[in-house]
Design a protein around this motif. Structure first.
Motif, PDB file in Angstrom:
ATOM      1  N   GLY A 114      60.688 -10.967  29.855  1.00  0.00           N
ATOM      2  CA  GLY A 114      60.283 -11.846  30.961  1.00  0.00           C
ATOM      3  C   GLY A 114      58.941 -11.401  31.524  1.00  0.00           C
ATOM      4  O   GLY A 114      58.031 -12.229  31.727  1.00  0.00           O
ATOM      5  N   SER A 115      58.769 -10.102  31.744  1.00  0.00           N
ATOM      6  CA  SER A 115      57.522  -9.587  32.325  1.00  0.00           C
ATOM      7  C   SER A 115      56.343  -9.856  31.390  1.00  0.00           C
ATOM      8  O   SER A 115      55.275 -10.323  31.820  1.00  0.00           O
ATOM      9  CB  SER A 115      57.615  -8.089  32.566  1.00  0.00           C
ATOM     10  OG  SER A 115      58.841  -7.771  33.129  1.00  0.00           O
ATOM     11  N   VAL A 116      56.540  -9.560  30.112  1.00  0.00           N
ATOM     12  CA  VAL A 116      55.457  -9.764  29.141  1.00  0.00           C
ATOM     13  C   VAL A 116      55.073 -11.238  29.102  1.00  0.00           C
ATOM     14  O   VAL A 116      53.892 -11.601  29.145  1.00  0.00           O
ATOM     15  CB  VAL A 116      55.880  -9.254  27.751  1.00  0.00           C
ATOM     16  CG1 VAL A 116      54.878  -9.691  26.696  1.00  0.00           C
ATOM     17  CG2 VAL A 116      56.013  -7.746  27.768  1.00  0.00           C
ATOM     18  N   LEU A 117      56.087 -12.091  29.064  1.00  0.00           N
ATOM     19  CA  LEU A 117      55.864 -13.539  29.027  1.00  0.00           C
ATOM     20  C   LEU A 117      55.049 -13.977  30.245  1.00  0.00           C
ATOM     21  O   LEU A 117      54.072 -14.731  30.134  1.00  0.00           O
ATOM     22  CB  LEU A 117      57.223 -14.232  29.021  1.00  0.00           C
ATOM     23  CG  LEU A 117      57.314 -15.539  28.240  1.00  0.00           C
ATOM     24  CD1 LEU A 117      56.971 -15.297  26.783  1.00  0.00           C
ATOM     25  CD2 LEU A 117      58.707 -16.127  28.367  1.00  0.00           C
ATOM     26  N   LEU A 118      55.442 -13.472  31.395  1.00  0.00           N
ATOM     27  CA  LEU A 118      54.776 -13.830  32.647  1.00  0.00           C
ATOM     28  C   LEU A 118      53.302 -13.431  32.597  1.00  0.00           C
ATOM     29  O   LEU A 118      52.407 -14.235  32.898  1.00  0.00           O
ATOM     30  CB  LEU A 118      55.461 -13.107  33.805  1.00  0.00           C
ATOM     31  CG  LEU A 118      54.972 -13.458  35.200  1.00  0.00           C
ATOM     32  CD1 LEU A 118      55.366 -14.882  35.544  1.00  0.00           C
ATOM     33  CD2 LEU A 118      55.527 -12.487  36.236  1.00  0.00           C
ATOM     34  N   ALA A 119      53.041 -12.211  32.145  1.00  0.00           N
ATOM     35  CA  ALA A 119      51.668 -11.712  32.098  1.00  0.00           C
ATOM     36  C   ALA A 119      50.830 -12.560  31.153  1.00  0.00           C
ATOM     37  O   ALA A 119      49.717 -12.987  31.485  1.00  0.00           O
ATOM     38  CB  ALA A 119      51.675 -10.256  31.642  1.00  0.00           C
ATOM     39  N   VAL A 120      51.355 -12.842  29.974  1.00  0.00           N
ATOM     40  CA  VAL A 120      50.602 -13.595  28.966  1.00  0.00           C
ATOM     41  C   VAL A 120      50.317 -15.007  29.468  1.00  0.00           C
ATOM     42  O   VAL A 120      49.172 -15.495  29.412  1.00  0.00           O
ATOM     43  CB  VAL A 120      51.392 -13.624  27.636  1.00  0.00           C
ATOM     44  CG1 VAL A 120      50.768 -14.621  26.674  1.00  0.00           C
ATOM     45  CG2 VAL A 120      51.418 -12.234  27.019  1.00  0.00           C
ATOM     46  N   VAL A 121      51.343 -15.669  29.997  1.00  0.00           N
ATOM     47  CA  VAL A 121      51.178 -17.051  30.459  1.00  0.00           C
ATOM     48  C   VAL A 121      50.176 -17.095  31.617  1.00  0.00           C
ATOM     49  O   VAL A 121      49.294 -17.966  31.670  1.00  0.00           O
ATOM     50  CB  VAL A 121      52.539 -17.648  30.869  1.00  0.00           C
ATOM     51  CG1 VAL A 121      52.342 -18.955  31.609  1.00  0.00           C
ATOM     52  CG2 VAL A 121      53.384 -17.869  29.642  1.00  0.00           C
ATOM     53  N   ALA A 122      50.270 -16.122  32.519  1.00  0.00           N
ATOM     54  CA  ALA A 122      49.359 -16.091  33.664  1.00  0.00           C
ATOM     55  C   ALA A 122      47.916 -15.932  33.185  1.00  0.00           C
ATOM     56  O   ALA A 122      47.016 -16.672  33.619  1.00  0.00           O
ATOM     57  CB  ALA A 122      49.745 -14.941  34.588  1.00  0.00           C
ATOM     58  N   ALA A 123      47.693 -15.017  32.237  1.00  0.00           N
ATOM     59  CA  ALA A 123      46.335 -14.786  31.733  1.00  0.00           C
ATOM     60  C   ALA A 123      45.810 -16.036  31.049  1.00  0.00           C
ATOM     61  O   ALA A 123      44.684 -16.497  31.307  1.00  0.00           O
ATOM     62  CB  ALA A 123      46.350 -13.607  30.767  1.00  0.00           C
ATOM     63  N   CYS A 124      46.619 -16.639  30.187  1.00  0.00           N
ATOM     64  CA  CYS A 124      46.217 -17.843  29.459  1.00  0.00           C
ATOM     65  C   CYS A 124      45.878 -18.959  30.434  1.00  0.00           C
ATOM     66  O   CYS A 124      44.851 -19.646  30.309  1.00  0.00           O
ATOM     67  CB  CYS A 124      47.331 -18.303  28.523  1.00  0.00           C
ATOM     68  SG  CYS A 124      47.474 -17.245  27.098  1.00  0.00           S
ATOM     69  N   SER A 125      46.747 -19.160  31.425  1.00  0.00           N
ATOM     70  CA  SER A 125      46.545 -20.237  32.400  1.00  0.00           C
ATOM     71  C   SER A 125      45.232 -20.019  33.146  1.00  0.00           C
ATOM     72  O   SER A 125      44.438 -20.965  33.332  1.00  0.00           O
ATOM     73  CB  SER A 125      47.680 -20.277  33.401  1.00  0.00           C
ATOM     74  OG  SER A 125      48.889 -20.316  32.717  1.00  0.00           O
ATOM     75  N   ALA A 126      44.971 -18.788  33.542  1.00  0.00           N
ATOM     76  CA  ALA A 126      43.758 -18.493  34.303  1.00  0.00           C
ATOM     77  C   ALA A 126      42.524 -18.817  33.474  1.00  0.00           C
ATOM     78  O   ALA A 126      41.605 -19.498  33.941  1.00  0.00           O
ATOM     79  CB  ALA A 126      43.761 -17.024  34.707  1.00  0.00           C
ATOM     80  N   ILE A 127      42.529 -18.375  32.215  1.00  0.00           N
ATOM     81  CA  ILE A 127      41.379 -18.633  31.339  1.00  0.00           C
ATOM     82  C   ILE A 127      41.175 -20.129  31.154  1.00  0.00           C
ATOM     83  O   ILE A 127      40.084 -20.682  31.332  1.00  0.00           O
ATOM     84  CB  ILE A 127      41.588 -17.932  29.977  1.00  0.00           C
ATOM     85  CG1 ILE A 127      41.501 -16.419  30.166  1.00  0.00           C
ATOM     86  CG2 ILE A 127      40.549 -18.401  28.971  1.00  0.00           C
ATOM     87  CD1 ILE A 127      41.991 -15.624  28.971  1.00  0.00           C
ATOM     88  N   LEU A 128      42.296 -20.821  30.850  1.00  0.00           N
ATOM     89  CA  LEU A 128      42.259 -22.266  30.581  1.00  0.00           C
ATOM     90  C   LEU A 128      41.744 -23.027  31.799  1.00  0.00           C
ATOM     91  O   LEU A 128      40.867 -23.899  31.711  1.00  0.00           O
ATOM     92  CB  LEU A 128      43.675 -22.725  30.236  1.00  0.00           C
ATOM     93  CG  LEU A 128      43.770 -23.790  29.151  1.00  0.00           C
ATOM     94  CD1 LEU A 128      43.222 -23.237  27.845  1.00  0.00           C
ATOM     95  CD2 LEU A 128      45.219 -24.232  28.997  1.00  0.00           C
ATOM     96  N   LEU A 129      42.267 -22.656  32.949  1.00  0.00           N
ATOM     97  CA  LEU A 129      41.915 -23.345  34.193  1.00  0.00           C
ATOM     98  C   LEU A 129      40.433 -23.165  34.509  1.00  0.00           C
ATOM     99  O   LEU A 129      39.723 -24.137  34.821  1.00  0.00           O
ATOM    100  CB  LEU A 129      42.737 -22.777  35.346  1.00  0.00           C
ATOM    101  CG  LEU A 129      44.008 -23.551  35.668  1.00  0.00           C
ATOM    102  CD1 LEU A 129      44.820 -22.806  36.694  1.00  0.00           C
ATOM    103  CD2 LEU A 129      43.660 -24.947  36.153  1.00  0.00           C
ATOM    104  N   SER A 130      39.968 -21.937  34.397  1.00  0.00           N
ATOM    105  CA  SER A 130      38.568 -21.687  34.775  1.00  0.00           C
ATOM    106  C   SER A 130      37.648 -22.407  33.793  1.00  0.00           C
ATOM    107  O   SER A 130      36.605 -22.932  34.163  1.00  0.00           O
ATOM    108  CB  SER A 130      38.296 -20.187  34.840  1.00  0.00           C
ATOM    109  OG  SER A 130      38.015 -19.700  33.565  1.00  0.00           O
ATOM    110  N   TYR A 131      38.069 -22.476  32.527  1.00  0.00           N
ATOM    111  CA  TYR A 131      37.262 -23.183  31.538  1.00  0.00           C
ATOM    112  C   TYR A 131      37.200 -24.676  31.870  1.00  0.00           C
ATOM    113  O   TYR A 131      36.125 -25.279  31.902  1.00  0.00           O
ATOM    114  CB  TYR A 131      37.846 -22.951  30.153  1.00  0.00           C
ATOM    115  CG  TYR A 131      37.122 -23.688  29.074  1.00  0.00           C
ATOM    116  CD1 TYR A 131      35.861 -23.252  28.632  1.00  0.00           C
ATOM    117  CD2 TYR A 131      37.651 -24.838  28.503  1.00  0.00           C
ATOM    118  CE1 TYR A 131      35.181 -23.947  27.670  1.00  0.00           C
ATOM    119  CE2 TYR A 131      36.969 -25.546  27.535  1.00  0.00           C
ATOM    120  CZ  TYR A 131      35.738 -25.086  27.111  1.00  0.00           C
ATOM    121  OH  TYR A 131      35.065 -25.788  26.147  1.00  0.00           O
ATOM    122  N   ALA A 132      38.352 -25.258  32.173  1.00  0.00           N
ATOM    123  CA  ALA A 132      38.405 -26.695  32.474  1.00  0.00           C
ATOM    124  C   ALA A 132      37.571 -27.017  33.711  1.00  0.00           C
ATOM    125  O   ALA A 132      36.814 -27.996  33.749  1.00  0.00           O
ATOM    126  CB  ALA A 132      39.854 -27.110  32.690  1.00  0.00           C
TER     127      ALA A 132
END
Lengths: 220, 476
Positions: free
Chosen positions: B12-30
């Motif tokens: 759960g923790s690993v999933l949370l970290a990965v999803v959070a990082a991906c979302s942040a990158i994606l969002l800032s790019y968009a």
């Protein structure tokens, strides 16, 4: 009236010793070494006060034989080498009066027999030696038909000698059965009672002193 | 902490970290892309505005026009093109706009001469972009600006971030729940295995792990069950051995008790009863008898017990062995009036001579006892041929129901007769034990009233051929 006992035991040594014992103390007995033969004989003669049965018997085992005894109302004591509790439970649940485990001694057997006879109301209460007759129920003694007065202690000593007729009764036995086991008195008291009995009943030669052991009432 | 809890928490923790990082990158790019687009559009608008304003003003403006005319023309033309978003500046001063915003503070107009510029601005709580472009009319340098409200873009970026967080959280929750269920399912097999192990440790050796999954846990469970079965069969074996030993000891005790009782009773009578001389002699003889019988029983027992150890074997000529047996057995047979016929074709066998003799003497003795005393023509045949030694009699035979039990210790088909003949009930048990020690088999064929044949099948030897070379003859 003598008590009559049926003995069914296939070991000749044990059967012989028990029979001899019966003879000494004054029980009548019949001896069989085969279960089936004993069972078949009952049809003709079943006037027994007690049966002593071995369990491992040729012909028919003791448990099976018990059915026949029940039919004629003969109380049963098993004599067996089987010590496992299963057979004990079976023996007693079936209604046997008692159960005696080999090896046993003469005295134990006699006590058990007496107990069963007394409990079933078959115990002989009249003992005879020579012209002396003793009734343990009424506590009366006659000699040649004439009543004899005995002290209570003398009567008890006489009765014990009669119950174990032809067997030596030790001083310890006298003390524990008559005076009570916590009696620490002298064995001289026994000698006094014996002397009284010899004199009053003229049994001087019948009541034998067995050196270092006790007394024996001989009748054979 | 349980294994499934650890695994779920970690994943759960690993999933949370990965999803959070991906979302942040994606969002800032968009967000960057949208802002870039907005900047480009703002600039384009500014350029359009500037170029239209420039060409129109140039068209209408005359050199002769006064400054006042020129200013009003310039304003007029700009207003023609510019909507609410246009700002016209000259020398850092706003000269025409409908905007309340003044980009002059942020924009040095002189720089616009070289090109264009986009500047982010704030108006209250609104985010704005100002795109600037230079325009040259009548020798003067104007700055044309287009103002664009980008609040919506920033807001939508924020809304998107919110949606992202929500979807990610839901996904993580669902994933973790799924993982937890999976882990619990996997570890349930382990828990069942553990429960089975505890029950087995508690003595329920028949217990097995009921695990049907086909993964490593399933394999472990299968191995565990194999182990449990091995343990159970060993325990059963030990219990069986213990039970047989208890039975044997029970038998021994029983066998000792009867003669002991008899001896005790007679001793007691001898000591305390007034017996006749004849009665005394009988009792003494009986005690002696029983003592001797106990002595024999003890000897046999000792033999039985010592037999369990390794015994030395030697190549023994069969004629010699059978001669030994004859020497040992014949006196007793003769006393009973039973004849002994020995026949042997020769050959050797690898046996322990003393024990094998004891076995054969025992069988011969039993065979002799199968005749009632005084039977005419009573005989025992002892024959060695075809790798077997046979002891045969024509006595009373063994009842079929007794046949399976005759080798059991203390088993007696006819107890009272065996006792009278001095049998201990151990003779055939000893025979069996000796045969087992030699790896030999025993075959018994018997018919009541017709006799008994006992064949001892010796194990195969190198010189077995020598034995079967002897001419086979029909049985007696």
């Amino acid at each position: 009236m003598k008590n009559r006992i049926l003995i069914v035991e296939d070991d000749p040594g044990i059967a012989g010793a028990v029979a001899l014992n019966m003879q000494f103390v004054g029980y009548d007995y019949a001896l069989f070494d085969d279960g089936r033969a004993a069972a078949e004989s009952l049809a003709g003669d079943h006037a027994y006060d007690l049966a002593l049965l071995d369990i491992m018997l040729p012909g028919m085992d003791g448990f099976e034989l018990f059915g026949y005894m029940e039919k004629y109302g003969i109380p049963v004591i098993y004599m067996t080498a089987k010590t496992d509790s299963a057979s004990e439970i079976r023996g007693l649940r079936d209604g046997a009066e008692d159960y005696i485990v080999k090896p046993f001694d003469v005295l134990t057997l006699m006590v058990r027999i007496e107990k069963v006879l007394r409990r079933t109301g078959r115990l002989n209460t009249v003992f005879r030696v020579r012209d002396v007759e003793v009734n343990s129920e009424t506590r009366t003694v006659t000699k040649g038909g004439q009543p004899v007065d005995l002290q209570p202690m003398e009567f008890d000593v006489l009765l014990l000698l009669l119950r174990y007729k032809n067997l030596t009764v030790s001083r310890e036995q006298f003390l524990s059965e008559i005076w009570g086991c916590d009696f620490l008195g002298e064995t001289r008291a026994i000698d006094m009672k014996i002397a009284g009995l010899r004199k009053k009943l003229d049994l001087g030669d019948a009541i034998k002193s067995i050196p270092k052991r006790g007394y024996r009432l001989e009748d054979r | 902490m349980k294994l499934w809890q650890k695994a779920s928490l970690l994943c759960g923790s690993v999933l949370l970290a990965v999803v959070a990082a991906c979302s942040a990158i994606l969002l800032s790019y968009a967000r960057g892309t949208m802002l870039d687009l907005a900047e480009d559009q703002t600039l384009e608008r500014a350029e359009d505005l500037a170029s239209s304003f420039q060409s129109m003003t140039s068209y209408y403006l005359l050199d002769a026009d006064t400054e006042a005319v020129r200013d009003s023309l310039v304003r007029y033309c700009f207003e023609r093109f510019a909507g609410a978003d246009g700002v016209l500046m000259l020398d850092g001063e706003v000269i025409c706009t409908r905007q309340t915003l003044d980009p002059s503070g942020a924009l040095p107009a002189s720089e616009l001469a070289a090109g264009t510029q986009v500047v982010p601005m704030r108006d209250g709580d609104r985010d704005m972009l100002a795109g600037g472009c230079g325009a040259f009319v009548g020798g003067r340098e104007y700055a044309v600006y287009a103002i664009r409200d980008v609040t919506a873009i920033r807001q939508s970026a924020r809304t998107m971030a919110g949606a992202f967080v929500l979807v990610s959280l839901l996904g993580i929750l669902a994933g973790t729940a799924l993982l937890t269920a999976l882990m619990r399912r996997s570890t349930r097999s382990l828990r069942e295995l553990a429960a089975a192990a505890r029950r087995i440790a508690g003595g329920e050796y028949g217990c097995r792990a009921d695990v049907t999954v086909r993964d490593e846990t399933g394999e472990l469970a299968a191995d565990f069950n194999t182990m449990a079965a091995a343990v159970q069969s060993r325990v059963d074996e030990l219990e069986d051995t213990a039970a047989r030993q208890a039975l044997f000891i029970g038998g021994v005790t029983h066998e000792f008790k009867t003669p002991l009782t008899s001896m005790l009773l007679h001793t007691e009578l001898l000591r305390s009863a007034n017996m006749t001389e004849a009665e005394r002699d009988r009792s003494l003889a009986l005690i002696e008898d029983q003592a001797r019988w106990l002595e024999r029983l003890t000897q046999t027992l000792l033999k039985l017990l010592t037999l369990r150890q390794d015994i030395p074997m030697e190549d023994t000529p069969l004629p010699e062995l059978l001669a030994d047996v004859r020497a040992a057995a014949e006196p007793a047979l003769t006393a009973r009036g039973v004849a002994l016929h020995v026949s042997c074709a020769g050959g050797t066998a690898r046996v322990n001579r003393d024990l094998m003799r004891s076995l054969l003497v025992n069988l011969t003795d039993n065979a002799a006892k199968s005749y009632d005393p005084g039977t005419a023509g009573a005989a025992v045949w002892l024959t060695a041929r075809d790798g077997a030694i046979e002891v045969l009699d024509r006595g009373r035979g063994i009842p079929p129901e007794a046949l399976p039990h005759i080798f059991e210790p203390f088993y007696m088909a006819d107890k009272s007769r065996s006792k009278k003949q001095g049998g201990s009930g151990l003779g055939l048990a000893l025979v069996k034990a000796i045969a087992d020690a030699h790896g030999a088999k025993i075959e018994v064929v018997s018919a009541p009233g017709a006799g008994t044949s006992v064949r001892v099948l010796l194990p195969l030897q190198n010189d077995y051929n020598e034995l079967i070379d002897s001419p086979p003859s029909p049985g007696p």
